[in-house]
Each structure stands twice: as structure tokens, then as C-alpha cells.
Design a protein around this motif. Structure first.
Motif, mmCIF file in Angstrom:
data_model
loop_
_atom_site.group_PDB
_atom_site.id
_atom_site.type_symbol
_atom_site.label_atom_id
_atom_site.label_comp_id
_atom_site.label_asym_id
_atom_site.label_seq_id
_atom_site.Cartn_x
_atom_site.Cartn_y
_atom_site.Cartn_z
ATOM 1 N N GLU A 42 0.927 -1.136 -0.006
ATOM 2 C CA GLU A 42 0.185 -0.202 -0.101
ATOM 3 C C GLU A 42 1.130 1.244 0.254
ATOM 4 O O GLU A 42 0.506 1.996 -0.866
ATOM 5 C CB GLU A 42 -0.986 -0.595 1.168
ATOM 6 C CG GLU A 42 -1.617 0.990 0.908
ATOM 7 C CD GLU A 42 -3.168 0.889 2.021
ATOM 8 O OE1 GLU A 42 -3.888 1.920 2.059
ATOM 9 O OE2 GLU A 42 -2.712 0.359 2.891
ATOM 10 N N LEU A 43 1.854 1.127 0.484
ATOM 11 C CA LEU A 43 3.185 2.328 1.056
ATOM 12 C C LEU A 43 3.197 2.240 -0.178
ATOM 13 O O LEU A 43 3.913 3.884 -1.158
ATOM 14 C CB LEU A 43 3.810 2.063 1.639
ATOM 15 C CG LEU A 43 3.023 2.273 3.419
ATOM 16 C CD1 LEU A 43 4.586 2.376 4.457
ATOM 17 C CD2 LEU A 43 2.737 4.015 3.660
ATOM 18 N N ASP A 44 3.751 1.657 -1.673
ATOM 19 C CA ASP A 44 5.082 1.710 -2.466
ATOM 20 C C ASP A 44 3.456 2.003 -3.714
ATOM 21 O O ASP A 44 4.167 3.093 -4.393
ATOM 22 C CB ASP A 44 5.034 0.000 -2.293
ATOM 23 C CG ASP A 44 6.130 -0.391 -1.575
ATOM 24 O OD1 ASP A 44 7.159 0.895 -1.086
ATOM 25 O OD2 ASP A 44 6.580 -1.656 -2.099
ATOM 26 N N GLU A 45 2.413 1.263 -3.644
ATOM 27 C CA GLU A 45 1.432 1.949 -4.309
ATOM 28 C C GLU A 45 1.668 3.766 -4.013
ATOM 29 O O GLU A 45 1.134 3.950 -5.133
ATOM 30 C CB GLU A 45 0.025 1.030 -4.067
ATOM 31 C CG GLU A 45 -0.778 1.615 -4.990
ATOM 32 C CD GLU A 45 -2.220 0.465 -5.253
ATOM 33 O OE1 GLU A 45 -2.934 1.073 -5.692
ATOM 34 O OE2 GLU A 45 -1.986 0.714 -4.087
ATOM 35 N N SER A 46 1.378 4.227 -3.189
ATOM 36 C CA SER A 46 0.858 5.530 -2.867
ATOM 37 C C SER A 46 2.228 6.109 -3.372
ATOM 38 O O SER A 46 2.153 7.319 -3.423
ATOM 39 C CB SER A 46 1.096 5.758 -1.298
ATOM 40 O OG SER A 46 0.898 6.871 -0.916
ATOM 41 N N ILE A 47 3.991 5.670 -2.806
ATOM 42 C CA ILE A 47 4.132 6.454 -3.149
ATOM 43 C C ILE A 47 4.656 6.369 -5.402
ATOM 44 O O ILE A 47 5.086 7.668 -5.387
ATOM 45 C CB ILE A 47 5.796 5.899 -2.816
ATOM 46 C CG1 ILE A 47 6.131 6.382 -1.257
ATOM 47 C CG2 ILE A 47 7.543 6.765 -3.109
ATOM 48 C CD1 ILE A 47 7.383 5.451 -0.637
ATOM 49 N N GLN A 48 4.990 5.376 -5.646
ATOM 50 C CA GLN A 48 4.241 5.375 -7.166
ATOM 51 C C GLN A 48 2.741 7.264 -7.755
ATOM 52 O O GLN A 48 3.490 7.575 -8.523
ATOM 53 C CB GLN A 48 4.243 4.204 -7.905
ATOM 54 C CG GLN A 48 4.442 3.653 -8.855
ATOM 55 C CD GLN A 48 6.056 4.355 -9.369
ATOM 56 O OE1 GLN A 48 6.435 3.465 -8.628
ATOM 57 N NE2 GLN A 48 5.534 5.110 -10.906
ATOM 58 N N LEU A 49 2.138 6.274 -6.790
ATOM 59 C CA LEU A 49 1.527 7.401 -7.534
ATOM 60 C C LEU A 49 1.676 8.756 -7.304
ATOM 61 O O LEU A 49 1.371 9.317 -8.323
ATOM 62 C CB LEU A 49 -0.094 6.816 -6.614
ATOM 63 C CG LEU A 49 -1.799 8.122 -7.332
ATOM 64 C CD1 LEU A 49 -1.447 7.529 -8.490
ATOM 65 C CD2 LEU A 49 -2.074 7.810 -6.424
ATOM 66 N N THR A 50 2.403 8.790 -5.924
ATOM 67 C CA THR A 50 2.598 10.604 -5.882
ATOM 68 C C THR A 50 3.424 11.030 -6.512
ATOM 69 O O THR A 50 3.657 12.063 -7.973
ATOM 70 C CB THR A 50 3.650 10.888 -3.995
ATOM 71 O OG1 THR A 50 2.221 10.087 -3.387
ATOM 72 C CG2 THR A 50 3.926 11.740 -4.198
ATOM 73 N N LYS A 51 5.120 9.755 -7.174
ATOM 74 C CA LYS A 51 5.753 10.228 -8.358
ATOM 75 C C LYS A 51 4.961 10.691 -9.341
ATOM 76 O O LYS A 51 5.581 11.721 -10.569
ATOM 77 C CB LYS A 51 6.141 9.120 -8.344
ATOM 78 C CG LYS A 51 7.299 8.911 -7.473
ATOM 79 C CD LYS A 51 8.300 7.655 -7.699
ATOM 80 C CE LYS A 51 9.395 8.091 -6.602
ATOM 81 N NZ LYS A 51 10.611 6.487 -6.579
ATOM 82 N N THR A 52 4.387 9.688 -10.061
ATOM 83 C CA THR A 52 3.664 10.227 -11.201
ATOM 84 C C THR A 52 2.455 11.440 -11.216
ATOM 85 O O THR A 52 3.121 11.270 -12.301
ATOM 86 C CB THR A 52 2.536 9.198 -11.929
ATOM 87 O OG1 THR A 52 3.110 7.351 -10.902
ATOM 88 C CG2 THR A 52 1.235 8.771 -13.345
ATOM 89 N N LYS A 53 1.849 11.876 -10.333
ATOM 90 C CA LYS A 53 1.522 13.279 -10.482
ATOM 91 C C LYS A 53 2.588 14.085 -10.593
ATOM 92 O O LYS A 53 2.360 15.634 -10.735
ATOM 93 C CB LYS A 53 1.125 13.344 -9.362
ATOM 94 C CG LYS A 53 -0.257 12.395 -8.794
ATOM 95 C CD LYS A 53 -1.539 12.874 -6.989
ATOM 96 C CE LYS A 53 -3.064 12.369 -7.474
ATOM 97 N NZ LYS A 53 -2.693 12.353 -6.050
ATOM 98 N N ILE A 54 3.342 14.179 -10.087
ATOM 99 C CA ILE A 54 4.310 14.918 -10.252
ATOM 100 C C ILE A 54 5.297 14.781 -11.803
ATOM 101 O O ILE A 54 5.561 16.069 -12.137
ATOM 102 C CB ILE A 54 5.781 14.818 -8.853
ATOM 103 C CG1 ILE A 54 5.201 14.547 -7.888
ATOM 104 C CG2 ILE A 54 6.928 15.975 -9.392
ATOM 105 C CD1 ILE A 54 6.223 14.669 -6.545
ATOM 106 N N HIS A 55 5.843 13.887 -12.123
ATOM 107 C CA HIS A 55 5.586 13.517 -13.285
ATOM 108 C C HIS A 55 4.696 14.124 -14.692
ATOM 109 O O HIS A 55 5.059 15.293 -15.379
ATOM 110 C CB HIS A 55 6.025 12.284 -13.843
ATOM 111 C CG HIS A 55 7.234 12.689 -15.093
ATOM 112 N ND1 HIS A 55 6.794 11.608 -16.304
ATOM 113 C CD2 HIS A 55 7.995 12.513 -15.521
ATOM 114 C CE1 HIS A 55 7.366 12.518 -17.360
ATOM 115 N NE2 HIS A 55 8.098 11.871 -16.398
ATOM 116 N N ASP A 56 4.194 14.013 -14.154
ATOM 117 C CA ASP A 56 2.268 14.767 -14.902
ATOM 118 C C ASP A 56 2.200 15.936 -14.866
ATOM 119 O O ASP A 56 2.307 17.507 -15.768
ATOM 120 C CB ASP A 56 1.439 13.799 -14.382
ATOM 121 C CG ASP A 56 1.379 12.698 -15.308
ATOM 122 O OD1 ASP A 56 1.955 12.575 -15.688
ATOM 123 O OD2 ASP A 56 0.711 11.669 -14.721
#
Length: 877
Positions: A42-56
Motif C-alpha cells: 500500500e505504501l509503495d503504491e502510494s509513493i508511485q502514485l505521487t511520483k506519477t502526479k509530479i511527473h505529469d
């Protein structure tokens, strides 16, 4: 920044919070690897989601991102450059060897040390210079003191004192300054001592002389000092003390002494042993026989001239006016309190000389007290002298009233001497003074024609022509000396001269002589008993046909006729205390003195005064009368409880009213006429009030005695009869005793009126009690008749001549009624009916006769018939 959400709104939880919540709620059994792996995923998924939002977000606005990134790098480079420059500047400023700040601080420290050294040098220079000035001034002061030059020495003391007060701060605690201050105090005290000694030598005041030296030598002085320089140089406090002592000595040894003993003054100018000039005022006691009352004022003016000429110019202005002003009030007070007020004469003949002295005192005040000492003075002497007439009259009034007060008080300390005055009457009076109407409200009427005699206000025509006047006062005095007034002591004897054979006092108090006449007369029983003929009463009630008894009962109506008037004396004697004569003489003297003062012209009438000279003295005559009537009843309260003394005080007031009435008619007492008329009215009221009060006191006493009889009921019982007989006997004794006390005091007319009043109240009370008894048996009727006959002895009080009948009915209105009652108590029905039909019972009310018949007789047809006849009313003749 994020805004805080309110507590009541739901909060959005992040992933970490959710994970931590799960760990918080997991139990030990459910905590395993699968749970941990799920949380990690769950934590990994949340980190990945945050990175994706920054990149976008960067890809969506790449140009802006690049600009911000380059700007950040540029700022970083400039920050590094600025940091280098700051470091270099810090080294330049703060380097311990070559830095700017250490070099500057070192230079400032050097400058500070140099400035302190310069300041120390300046302070030292100023201090040494100030000390030098102080030293020089101290040396100068010492030299002036040594050579005795005191006035400059005083100036030097003040200068040195100012220098020592203004010393620089560093020298305030210096020992050298303390030493100078100590030496200054010593020298200053020495100067003050020398100046005080110089003043003491210059101004000398003792009981024999006043010495004032214009110049004086002091120790070590090369030249004498003037008195003005000495007084100007003395300190203000010391000079005030010296002047206060000088003022006290002048007032004590001279001003006050001038008024206490005769004194003579001399003024001379001589030289003392050292050759110094001095002015001397010497005082010498004069002969005690010196009678020049004006010499004290001359002596006061002499010493004031001496002081004003020799001392006043030398006084400094700061103390000159205050010193002179301090003398004005004591001198004014001394002149008033020691000369004018004590010297105010008590005789009219001495007034001119006194007024001359008073005018001299006013001149002294105008010239010296107001013109020389104090211009703002209130002129107390002049004010007092302007009212000297009022002061003289007030003093005389005080002396007159004080003498009258002493006279009244002294009269109480011993037996009061008396004399017989004459009560003026009208020319036509009855032959027996005292046939006044029975009505108590008209106690002065003496005949049946309605004429009344006002005792205390009426006078004969002869006496009106012989009023007292002040012009022939001396003639009246000589007449009184030629015909001395008979002074007698209070004696219950015959004051009218009717009886020359008075029994001895012990005979009057014997038990067997209980019913003796108070004047010592012993008439036969037929002469003093009522004129009602005794109706014989048998043991049985007589019938209505008994005529003889009724015929005998008809005589009282004819025997009570009044005596016809005839020519008699024009006055009646009555007893008056000599105190009243002394009081009226005092009043006459006051009126005469006031008249003499008014006619003398010694005091001119002031336009601002509302009263003429002599008015206050004349008014004091009325005040003497007021004092007598206010003071005598108080100081003689113990004496005025006796019947005779009460009536004598009434006589005094009556006589005083007559004498005041004579004074009122004099034309020269118009200024006090209203006051004297008021006094006359007051004394008339007072005489009548005390006369009536003496009667009322005896009435109360008799009522109290008769109250012990308890209504005269149950007299068939021997004990009750004895009680009633005792009460009746006490009443007779009380009336006789009172008559004996009144007889030598009152005039005839007032005597018979007073005795008749107390007899009347006794008869009325007995009548009321007997007529109030509802049932009177035959035994009680005999007893009551016997009790009533005891009072028949009182008729002897109203008999003057045994050859003539009694005039008791003229003063005791119930006498006939009471006499008939004693007969009716033993009369038959026929006797009662006959008396009623003949009108002999008119003194009884119909209701009273009805009650008496019902009480005496049993209920029979005859009683009923008699009651009907009585209730019709008295027969009309």
C-alpha cells in the motif's frame, strides 16, 4: 498554506495515517507477514502514485519549470559570492591587529583618559580658588570681630555663610569646609552675643527708669556703635525677642502701673561713666493722696513721646511698624480696663469729671494710638466713650437689680416685718364690711345694688389727689418719717381692732374649746346658731295636720334679710410685708434717678440713639418689680405653703399694683409708662391668682377630709358615726385654723369671701353626699342631723357684733339650704309640705326634694301625694 479544518468536518486521511491506524487496531494474533506485506504494498503504491502526479505536473508546464529551475541556480551562485564578501569585510573590521574596530576603540580610550585629567585639573583649580575666597573672607571676619567692628562683621558672616553654602560638590564633605563652618558658627555666635550685649547697654528698662543710649561701646571697639546700626545688625529672631521683652517691660512697669498707683515722670539727658550720651525717663511714686485722675493719661503720652522720639528712629523698618502696632492694643485695653470702666461713677454728681477724663482718653487715642502707633486701630476708646451713657445706665441697672436681689433674699432669712396698709373702698359701704354677694365670681360686690368693689385697682378721690410725684419725693419721705409705719410681726390676733379681749393661745387649742371663735369671741348659742328655728320632732313622724311645727319653721325666711348700707370707713386695713415697701422705694429711686439724669443734660441726645438718657435706669424700676415677682416665690417656696403667708404674698402683690398705678399717673414717667402699666396688670393678676390659689388649697384639703366620711352612709353603726363625726370635727378645726391665719392678714371683704368659699365647699360636699343616700332610716336621719348641726358653730366666723345677727348667708350661699337640711332630716311630712308650700325650700332643686322624701319616708299614699305636689314645682309668690 493549508487551512485548518473545523473539528465537526470529516478529515481526509493520508496513506501513512491509514497504515498507522491499521497497525494500531491489529492484534497480536493478526499481526503476521501477510499483514506487513499488504501494508508495504500500500505504501509503495502510494509513493508511485505521487511520483506519477509530479511527473505529469512537470510535463504539463515544462517551460515554467525550466525558468524556475534556472532562477534557483542563479540565486545559489549569488548567495555564495555574497558570503565571500561578508567574510572578507569581517576580517577587515574585526582583526585584532589591523581591524578598524580595535584601532578605533584604542584611540577613544586614550582620549577619555586625557579628558578626565583635564576635568580633574579644572575642578581642583575651582576648589582651590573657592577655598581661597573662603579663607580670605574668614580672615576678614576674624579681624572685624577682633577689632569690634560688628556691623561689617555681620555682613562678612552673611558673605562667608553664602560662600560655604555654595561650595563646589567635591568640597562639601571636605574636612577643611567643616572646620570653616565650625569657625563661622563660633564667630557668628560671638557677634550675636556682642550685639545683644550692645542692645542691653543701649536700651535699659526697669521699674524705676528707661534709658536709651544713641551710641554704645563694645569690647575692643575703636569707636562707639550707633543704636540704629546695632538694631539693624541683630538677627531678626533675636531682635523680635528683644522687642517683645521691651514691650512687656514697658507695659508692666509703666503703662499698667500708671493706672494702679499715682506716678510722676521726668525726662533728662546725661552722660554715663564712659562719657556716652544717654536719654533717661525716670518714674517716681506720687503721694497716695493724689486725686488727679488725669495724670495716668499724661504719663502714657509722655512715655510714648519718649519712645517715639528716642527709640523709633533707630528701629529697622522690618520691625518698626510691628513693634509700634503691638503697643496699641494693650494701651487701649489698659485705658479701658484700668481707668474708664473701673472709674465709671455710680453717682450723677461725679459724671462731669469722669466725662472730662473720658475726653482726654479719646484725645490720647487719636493722637498716639491712631496717629502714632497704629493707623488701622478700631478706636475702641472712642467707641466706648461715645456709648458712655449706656454704660453708665447699664452699670446702675445692674447695681439696682443686685441690691433688690439681696434685699429679697435677706428678707427670707429672718421673720418678715409687716405693716398695715389701707385698702381703698367706696364711700357707701355696708356697716359690716363683707356683705358681698354669695357668688364667688363676684367676690368684691358688697351690696344688692350691683355695685362692686375692685380690691387692688380702686382708690378714693382723696388718694388720687395725693399721688406720689418725684418733685415732692423728699416731702413724702419726711411725712413718712414724721408718721412712722407700724411694724408688726405675724400674729393671728385681731388685726382690725374688733376685739380687745382675745383669749390666750393656749385656750384656743384646748379640746373643750374646739368650737371657740378664732377671734376669741364666745357668743351665746342663740347668737351663733342658724336663725332657722328648731322644729321639735317626736319619736314618731308627725302627721300632715301638725301645724304648730310648720308655723315655727316659717321664721327663717324673715331672719335672713340683709342689713341696709350705711356710711362706713373709706378703707380697710390689711397686712403687707415691709419688703414690698422697700421694693417700691427702690422703684421710686430708680425712676427719680433716671429723671434726674435725663433733665441734667450731661449726656446730649445722640441722633443715632433710639433712647434718651435715663431711659435704661427708669426701666430698671420695672425690672425690679419683675425680679421680685420672679424671685420671691422661688426663694420663699417653703414659706408659701402656709395659708397666712400665701395671702400675705397676695396682699403684697395687690399693694404693689396700687403703688405702681400711682407711679403710672406721674407725667414724668411717660417713657416707661407702658412697662409700668404692664407690671401693674401682672401684679393684679398675681394678687388674684395667689388669693384664689390659697382658697383652692384649703378647698382640696377639706374635700380630702370629707372623703374619709365615705358618703356619710351607715351612720346607724356607732363606728361609722364616730368616723363621720371625726371628719366633721376636722373640717371645723381646719376652717377655724385657716380663718385664724387669714384674719390678721386679709382685709375684711376678702377675708369673709375667702372663709365663705371654704365653708361653702364643705357644705356642698356634705349636701351632695347626704342627698345621694337612697334610703335614710329614722336612726340615721337623727345621726345625720346631729352631724349637720356640728357645722353650725362656723356661723360664729361671720359675727362681728353680738347685738346683730350673723351675715353668713351673704358669703355662704348654701348655708340656708344646709340649715334646712338638718331640720328636714328630723321633720315630719306635714312640716316638709308646709315649708315647701311657703317657699322656704326654694334653695333645693325639685329632684333633690324628691330624692330626700323618698329616702326619708316610707312608700305611702301621703308620700305619693307629697311627691306629686313637689314635682309640680316650687310655688310662685
Amino acid at each position: 498554506m493549508d487551512f485548518p479544518l473545523p473539528d465537526h468536518l470529516p478529515r481526509k486521511l493520508d496513506v501513512s495515517s491509514n497504515v498507522l491506524s491499521k497497525f494500531d487496531s491489529v492484534t497480536l494474533q493478526s499481526l503476521n507477514s501477510s499483514f506487513a506485506s499488504s501494508c508495504g504494498a500500500e505504501l509503495d503504491e502510494s509513493i508511485q502514485l505521487t511520483k506519477t502526479k509530479i511527473h505529469d505536473r512537470i510535463c504539463a508546464d515544462s517551460s515554467s519549470f525550466q525558468k524556475q529551475l534556472s532562477s534557483a541556480k542563479s540565486l545559489k551562485e549569488r548567495l555564495d559570492t555574497l558570503s565571500g564578501h561578508v567574510q572578507a569585510l569581517s576580517v577587515t573590521l574585526s582583526d585584532s591587529k589591523s581591524g578598524l574596530v580595535p584601532v578605533l576603540l584604542e584611540a577613544l580610550e586614550a582620549h577619555q583618559l586625557l579628558a578626565q585629567e583635564s576635568l580633574d585639573a579644572d575642578v581642583l583649580s575651582d576648589s582651590l580658588s573657592h577655598l581661597s575666597d573662603c579663607r580670605a573672607q574668614l580672615d576678614t571676619l576674624q579681624k572685624l570681630v577682633d577689632v569690634g567692628d560688628l556691623p561689617p562683621a555681620v555682613v562678612a558672616c552673611h558673605t562667608l555663610s553664602s560662600l560655604l553654602v555654595s561650595v563646589p560638590g567635591p568640597l562639601k564633605d571636605a574636612s577643611v569646609v567643616s572646620e570653616m563652618q565650625a569657625r563661622l558658627r563660633v564667630l557668628n555666635n560671638r557677634v550675636e552675643e556682642l550685639l545683644s550685649d550692645a542692645y542691653t547697654k543701649s536700651v535699659v528698662v526697669n521699674a524705676s527708669e528707661v534709658i536709651i543710649k544713641p551710641f554704645v561701646l563694645v569690647p575692643r571697639s575703636l569707636k562707639p556703635l550707633s543704636l540704629s546700626s546695632v538694631l539693624s545688625s541683630i538677627s531678626s529672631a533675636s531682635l523680635a525677642s528683644h522687642l517683645s521683652t521691651l514691650r512687656r517691660d514697658i507695659l508692666t512697669h509703666y503703662i499698667e502701673c500708671f493706672f494702679d498707683q499715682p506716678t510722676s515722670l521726668t525726662i533728662s539727658t546725661t552722660k554715663d561713666k564712659s562719657g556716652a550720651l544717654m536719654h533717661v525717663l525716670s518714674r517716681f511714686p506720687s503721694s497716695p493722696n493724689t486725686i488727679d485722675t488725669g495724670s495716668p493719661l499724661i504719663n502714657v503720652s509722655t512715655i510714648l513721646d519718649f519712645l517715639y522720639k528716642q527709640l523709633s528712629p533707630a528701629l529697622p523698618l522690618t520691625h518698626k511698624h510691628s513693634f509700634l502696632r503691638s503697643l496699641s492694643k494693650p494701651i487701649s485695653t489698659a485705658v479701658l480696663a484700668r481707668l474708664l470702666i473701673p472709674g465709671l461713677p455710680s453717682q450723677l454728681e461725679a459724671l462731669p469729671a469722669f466725662l472730662k477724663i473720658s475726653n482726654q482718653a479719646v484725645d490720647l487715642e487719636d493722637k498716639y494710638i491712631v496717629g502714632m502707633l497704629d493707623a488701622s486701630s478700631e478706636s475702641e476708646i472712642k467707641t466706648w466713650v461715645n456709648n458712655v451713657c449706656a454704660h453708665y445706665e447699664r452699670q446702675r441697672r445692674s447695681h439696682i437689680l443686685d441690691a433688690a436681689r439681696k434685699l429679697i433674699i435677706q428678707s427670707i432669712s429672718s421673720s418678715e416685718p409687716t405693716f398695715h396698709a389701707q385698702l381703698p373702698l367706696s364711700q357707701e359701704i355696708p356697716d359690716k364690711a363683707g356683705f358681698a354677694p354669695a357668688d364667688e365670681g363676684d367676690a368684691w360686690g358688697l351690696d344688692d345694688d350691683g355695685q362692686s368693689l375692685n380690691v387692688g385697682s380702686s382708690r378714693s378721690a382723696l388718694e388720687e389727689k395725693n399721688v406720689w410725684g418725684f418733685d415732692d419725693l423728699e416731702e413724702g419721705r419726711e411725712t413718712q418719717q414724721a408718721e412712722p409705719v407700724e411694724v408688726v410681726e405675724e400674729d393671728p390676733g385681731d388685726a382690725w381692732g374688733w376685739n380687745d379681749e382675745e383669749p390666750a393661745p393656749e385656750e384656743l387649742v384646748q379640746a373643750e374649746d374646739t368650737w371657740d371663735d378664732p377671734w376669741g369671741e364666745e357668743p351665746a348659742l342663740s347668737e351663733v346658731t342658724p336663725t332657722v328655728q328648731t322644729v321639735p320632732v317626736s319619736s314618731q313622724r308627725p302627721s300632715a295636720n301638725s301645724v304648730s311645727g310648720a308655723q315655727r319653721a316659717s321664721h327663717p325666711i324673715d331672719s335672713t334679710s340683709h342689713h341696709h348700707p350705711k356710711s362706713g370707713p373709706i378703707s380697710e386695713p390689711y397686712l403687707v410685708s415691709t419688703l414690698a415697701k422697700s421694693i417700691i422705694h427702690t422703684v421710686e429711686d430708680a425712676l427719680h434717678e433716671g429723671q434726674r439724669l435725663s433733665s441734667s443734660g450731661i449726656f446730649p441726645t445722640s441722633p443715632t440713639s433710639k433712647t434718651t438718657p435715663g431711659t435704661l435706669i427708669m426701666q430698671s424700676g420695672a425690672l425690679v418689680l419683675d425680679l421680685y415677682r420672679a424671685l420671691y416665690p422661688t426663694v420663699a417656696a417653703a414659706r408659701l405653703v402656709r395659708p397666712g403667708d400665701v395671702m400675705k404674698f397676695s396682699n403684697n402683690c395687690c399693694w404693689l399694683a396700687e403703688e405702681v398705678d400711682r407711679l403710672v399717673t406721674h407725667e414724668r414717667v411717660l417713657v416707661v409708662k407702658d412697662k409700668l402699666e404692664e407690671c401693674k396688670s401682672v401684679f393684679q393678676v398675681l394678687a388674684d391668682s395667689w388669693y384664689q390659689d390659697g382658697i383652692d388649697r384649703q378647698r382640696i384639703t377639706l374635700r380630702d377630709i370629707l372623703a374619709s366620711a365615705k358618703g356619710f352612709t351607715d351612720t346607724s353603726d356607732q363606728d361609722r358615726y364616730d368616723d363621720c363625726e371625726m371628719a366633721i370635727s376636722r373640717v371645723v378645726r381646719e376652717i377655724r385654723s385657716t380663718a385664724n391665719a387669714w384674719k390678721p392678714v386679709l382685709p375684711k371683704s376678702k377675708y369673709y369671701t375667702a372663709v365663705g368659699a371654704i365653708v361653702e365647699v364643705s357644705l356642698q360636699r356634705i349636701l351632695e353626699n347626704i342627698l345621694a343616700i337612697p334610703d335614710i332610716p329614722e336612726v340615721e336621719s337623727h345621726k345625720l342631723s346631729e352631724l349637720c348641726r356640728i357645722l353650725a358653730a362656723l356661723e360664729g366666723l361671720f359675727v362681728e357684733d353680738f347685738n346683730e345677727s350673723s351675715f353668713v348667708v351673704s358669703y355662704v350661699s348654701s348655708w340656708l339650704k344646709f340649715s334646712y337640711l338638718s331640720e328636714l332630716l328630723e321633720a315630719s311630712m306635714a312640716d316638709l309640705t308646709y315649708l315647701f308650700e311657703e317657699g322656704a325650700l326654694v334653695d333645693f332643686e325639685v329632684d333633690e326634694l324628691v330624692k330626700l322624701v323618698r329616702a326619708l319616708f316610707a312608700d305611702t299614699p301621703l308620700r305619693t301625694k307629697t311627691l306629686e305636689k313637689i314635682m309640680v314645682g316650687h310655688p310662685v309668690r
